[in-house]
Scaffold this motif. Structure first.
Motif, PDB file in Angstrom:
ATOM      1  N   PHE A 273       0.819  -1.210   0.000  1.00 49.94           N
ATOM      2  CA  PHE A 273       0.000   0.000   0.000  1.00 49.94           C
ATOM      3  C   PHE A 273       0.857   1.266   0.000  1.00 49.94           C
ATOM      4  CE2 PHE A 273       0.454  -1.735   4.240  1.00 49.94           C
ATOM      5  CZ  PHE A 273       1.011  -0.675   4.934  1.00 49.94           C
ATOM      6  N   ASN A 274       2.057   1.193  -0.504  1.00 52.06           N
ATOM      7  CA  ASN A 274       2.968   2.330  -0.485  1.00 52.06           C
ATOM      8  C   ASN A 274       2.511   3.450  -1.428  1.00 52.06           C
ATOM      9  OD1 ASN A 274       5.179   3.805   0.273  1.00 52.06           O
ATOM     10  ND2 ASN A 274       6.584   2.753  -1.108  1.00 52.06           N
ATOM     11  N   HIS A 275       1.879   3.146  -2.551  1.00 48.95           N
ATOM     12  CA  HIS A 275       1.500   4.152  -3.549  1.00 48.95           C
ATOM     13  C   HIS A 275       0.095   4.708  -3.328  1.00 48.95           C
ATOM     14  CE1 HIS A 275       5.148   3.187  -5.662  1.00 48.95           C
ATOM     15  NE2 HIS A 275       4.795   1.903  -5.710  1.00 48.95           N
ATOM     16  N   TYR A 276      -0.593   4.279  -2.288  1.00 51.41           N
ATOM     17  CA  TYR A 276      -1.940   4.761  -2.018  1.00 51.41           C
ATOM     18  C   TYR A 276      -1.914   5.683  -0.804  1.00 51.41           C
ATOM     19  CZ  TYR A 276      -3.154   0.883  -5.046  1.00 51.41           C
ATOM     20  OH  TYR A 276      -3.236   0.022  -6.095  1.00 51.41           O
ATOM     21  N   PRO A 277      -2.328   6.945  -0.985  1.00 53.06           N
ATOM     22  CA  PRO A 277      -2.327   7.869   0.155  1.00 53.06           C
ATOM     23  C   PRO A 277      -3.502   7.545   1.092  1.00 53.06           C
ATOM     24  CG  PRO A 277      -3.199   8.955  -1.783  1.00 53.06           C
ATOM     25  CD  PRO A 277      -2.730   7.602  -2.223  1.00 53.06           C
ATOM     26  N   PRO A 278      -3.382   7.891   2.360  1.00 54.22           N
ATOM     27  CA  PRO A 278      -4.495   7.645   3.285  1.00 54.22           C
ATOM     28  C   PRO A 278      -5.659   8.586   2.965  1.00 54.22           C
ATOM     29  CG  PRO A 278      -2.751   8.846   4.400  1.00 54.22           C
ATOM     30  CD  PRO A 278      -2.231   8.473   3.051  1.00 54.22           C
ATOM     31  N   PRO A 279      -6.869   8.216   3.369  1.00 55.66           N
ATOM     32  CA  PRO A 279      -8.024   9.085   3.077  1.00 55.66           C
ATOM     33  C   PRO A 279      -7.968  10.371   3.916  1.00 55.66           C
ATOM     34  CG  PRO A 279      -8.701   7.249   4.442  1.00 55.66           C
ATOM     35  CD  PRO A 279      -7.280   6.993   4.052  1.00 55.66           C
TER      36      PRO A 279
END
Length: 138
Positions: A117-123
């Protein structure tokens, strides 16, 4: 560390094979109820109190009971260690191969630390939901 653990385990397995095939005999000589001599390699020596049996006399047909007794304890090891892979059925061979493959890959590490999940920013937080719902960790 893995190499040292492998060497220790292979040494322990070699000792297990050695002691499972090892057989020995212990000879003991009792005089009455007392242990006089014992031997690991050969016969135990006699105490010299055996009854002398005359060979030419016909008068001594009755035999006296000997006070000495020889006891031999023998422990035999396993002699058939050669197990054949061909004697196994196809299902057993398949199980052994899959077990060895999964066991060897169990300790195999990855080359780099992969974070999925490194390329997905947190909501983005619009409201603080924990305070709105009044749920607090104690």
């Amino acid at each position: 560390m893995k190499r040292v653990l492998f060497q220790i385990s292979s040494f322990l397995m070699a000792l297990v094979v050695l002691f499972s095939t090892f057989s020995f005999t212990v000879a003991q000589h009792y005089c009455g109820d007392d242990l006089v001599d014992f031997s690991f390699f050969g016969q135990a020596e006699s105490c010299g109190m055996e009854i002398q049996r005359p060979s030419d006399s016909h008068k001594h047909n009755l035999e006296k009971k000997d006070c000495c007794d020889d006891v031999t304890l023998s422990i035999s090891g396993q002699h058939d260690l050669k197990l054949s892979f061909e004697k196994l059925s196809f299902e057993q061979q398949q199980f052994v191969v899959s077990f060895v493959y999964s066991y060897l890959n169990l300790f195999e590490g990855l080359q780099e630390n992969i974070v999925p999940f490194n390329h997905y920013p947190p909501p983005l937080l619009v409201k603080d939901i924990q305070i709105l719902d009044q749920t607090f960790l104690i």
